[in-house]
Design an enzyme around this catalytic site. Sequence first.
Site, PDB file in Angstrom:
ATOM      1  N   CYS A 185      -0.963  -8.800  -3.118  1.00  0.00           N
ATOM      2  CA  CYS A 185      -1.746  -8.038  -4.093  1.00  0.00           C
ATOM      3  C   CYS A 185      -1.050  -8.061  -5.456  1.00  0.00           C
ATOM      4  CB  CYS A 185      -1.997  -6.629  -3.580  1.00  0.00           C
ATOM      5  SG  CYS A 185      -3.493  -5.943  -4.319  1.00  0.00           S
ATOM      6  N   HIS A 241      -4.358  -7.400   1.397  1.00  0.00           N
ATOM      7  CA  HIS A 241      -3.202  -6.814   2.091  1.00  0.00           C
ATOM      8  C   HIS A 241      -3.213  -7.223   3.568  1.00  0.00           C
ATOM      9  CE1 HIS A 241      -1.758  -4.010  -1.018  1.00  0.00           C
ATOM     10  NE2 HIS A 241      -3.004  -4.000  -1.411  1.00  0.00           N
ATOM     11  N   GLU A 244      -0.950  -7.031   5.689  1.00  0.00           N
ATOM     12  CA  GLU A 244      -0.129  -6.148   6.537  1.00  0.00           C
ATOM     13  C   GLU A 244      -0.967  -5.149   7.330  1.00  0.00           C
ATOM     14  OE1 GLU A 244      -0.203  -6.163   3.242  1.00  0.00           O
ATOM     15  OE2 GLU A 244       0.217  -4.201   2.337  1.00  0.00           O
TER      16      GLU A 244
HETATM   17  N1  GLN Z   1      -2.293  -2.765  -9.516  1.00  0.00           N
HETATM   18  C1  GLN Z   1      -2.960  -3.913  -9.062  1.00  0.00           C
HETATM   19  C2  GLN Z   1      -4.477  -3.748  -9.123  1.00  0.00           C
HETATM   20  O1  GLN Z   1      -4.975  -2.669  -9.204  1.00  0.00           O
HETATM   21  C3  GLN Z   1      -2.546  -4.292  -7.653  1.00  0.00           C
HETATM   22  C4  GLN Z   1      -2.899  -3.263  -6.628  1.00  0.00           C
HETATM   23  C5  GLN Z   1      -2.179  -3.442  -5.316  1.00  0.00           C
HETATM   24  O2  GLN Z   1      -1.166  -4.110  -5.244  1.00  0.00           O
HETATM   25  N2  GLN Z   1      -2.685  -2.820  -4.281  1.00  0.00           N
HETATM   26  O3  GLN Z   1      -5.191  -4.713  -9.088  1.00  0.00           O
END
Ligand code: GLN
Length: 536
Positions: free
Chosen positions: A379, A505, A507
Amino acid sequence: MPKFIFVTGGVLSALGKGIAAASIGMLLESHGYKITLQKFDPYLNVDPGTMNPFQHGEVYVTDDGAETDLDLGHYERFTSTKTTKAHNWTAGKIYETILRKEREGQFLGKTVQVIPHVTDEIKSAFYAVSNDNDIIIIEIGGTVGDIEGLPFLEAIRQMRLALGPENTLFVHLTLVPFIKTSGELKTKPTQHSVKELRAIGIQPDIILCRTDRFLGPEIRQKISLFTNVPLEAVITAKDVDNIYEIPLIFAQQGLDKIIINRLHLPPRRRQLKKWKDMVERRRHPRDEVNIALVGKYAGLHDSYISLKQALDHAGTAHHLKVNISWVEAEDVEDQSPECLLQDADGILVPGGFGVRGIEGKIKAITYARRNQIPFFGICLGMQCATIEFARHVAGLKEANSTEFNARTPHKVFFKWRELKNVKQLGGTMRLGAYLCRLKKGSLAEKTYGRLTIWERHRHRYEFNPAFEPILSKAGLIISGKNPDHNLVEIIELPDHPWFLGCQFHPEFKSKPLQPHPLFKAFIGASYAYRCQKNKA
Ligand code: GLN
């Protein structure tokens, strides 16, 4: 109709109620019963999505895009249940529903009250996941004695009255501390907590005693006497290094059999072999591997619980112990990455929000890219890896995300068009499972062994398609895309042993018996790097 097991907690929080509930679920599933788990949190936030992860821990995301309590992660890792919006309720969500109904005039002029209206709404939520499940395990958050928990406890008391003891079971988790100075285990906190429960009409059927050693018959006898719980149902929930041992500790004491008897369920054969093998494998690793996590931690690792678990699952699959070093991204800003990351066999930049530490993460990624160290970006980590590439390989010196610099001429990440004009914060990210098509022959495709995948998201910013041509031309491989919205989901680098960033994600979907392919491959590559480094 399903049977209900209610899990409450006493004395203090953080005793591991979620893991205890998940372990009960795992054991019952090992007998072949169809189960699911639900979490009820007495706080007033509608969901934990807007709560500070350093206070509340990780926000776990379900396939249907709910931002939920981290215990749902344990439920999915320990059992085969698939959690949804209907698996996590807060007092805020219950009240939100009631107040909406009140405004719609659905209460027909009645006074809306905690009993029966709030308790009825809670009870109907218990049934929201019944489907064809044999057993529903319901964890009540907080500690008995909290003012805000009362309507939930009242609702479960009513469930016993309505359904009877053969259909409902009360499990209470308490603490039995060992006092070093006197060399004794103390039962008083447990006595008090059960007294509190009984005052509101709930007599526990099973007591789980969190403690640092197995409780002997004498102390169990004493707890049994004071709490009015049969001796056989006073169970030790001993501290363990590996949470996946907990179901086995419960099984040793016959907890599953007690539950099955008490709920008048037909007996079945228990199948624990695979689980036991996994625990054994984890206990005897053949070697180790060092993974540096470069992020913002402030010392609280609970905000990365699924990530830690996913690394651990992958390590177990390779018979390796994964040593995680938590590297503060801001430290990388002022110190040399060579010095902070010299022991790392693999570098991972996890998800996160806000500008603090971003330049440190980018510096760590430059180091991984140039030194051929396996790199995994998740992410925010994928966003940083793309920015790093754009700045240092594609020559877009000011490449950034508008989250960190709204005025940069090179907006490589920007707010998704669907979110542009959304002002509200809660529940407004790209959330939940999205389809991703993988590029043939890519590292991603080889790793997953298929061409389409579904993975879970939780972010506001996206890869700006205007930069796709220039970044691809400079060598960035875009190996995963969401076809419905034309969104970039995975990036890779050629000429590197293992360098991959994903916008989702992974995970959240890793389990001890089904480690996630990306984590498994990353740990494999990190170990290969370690062996090669040691040989040189
Ligand atoms: N801050 C980034 C976004 O909002 C990544 C978010 C995250 O890593 N969950 O896109």
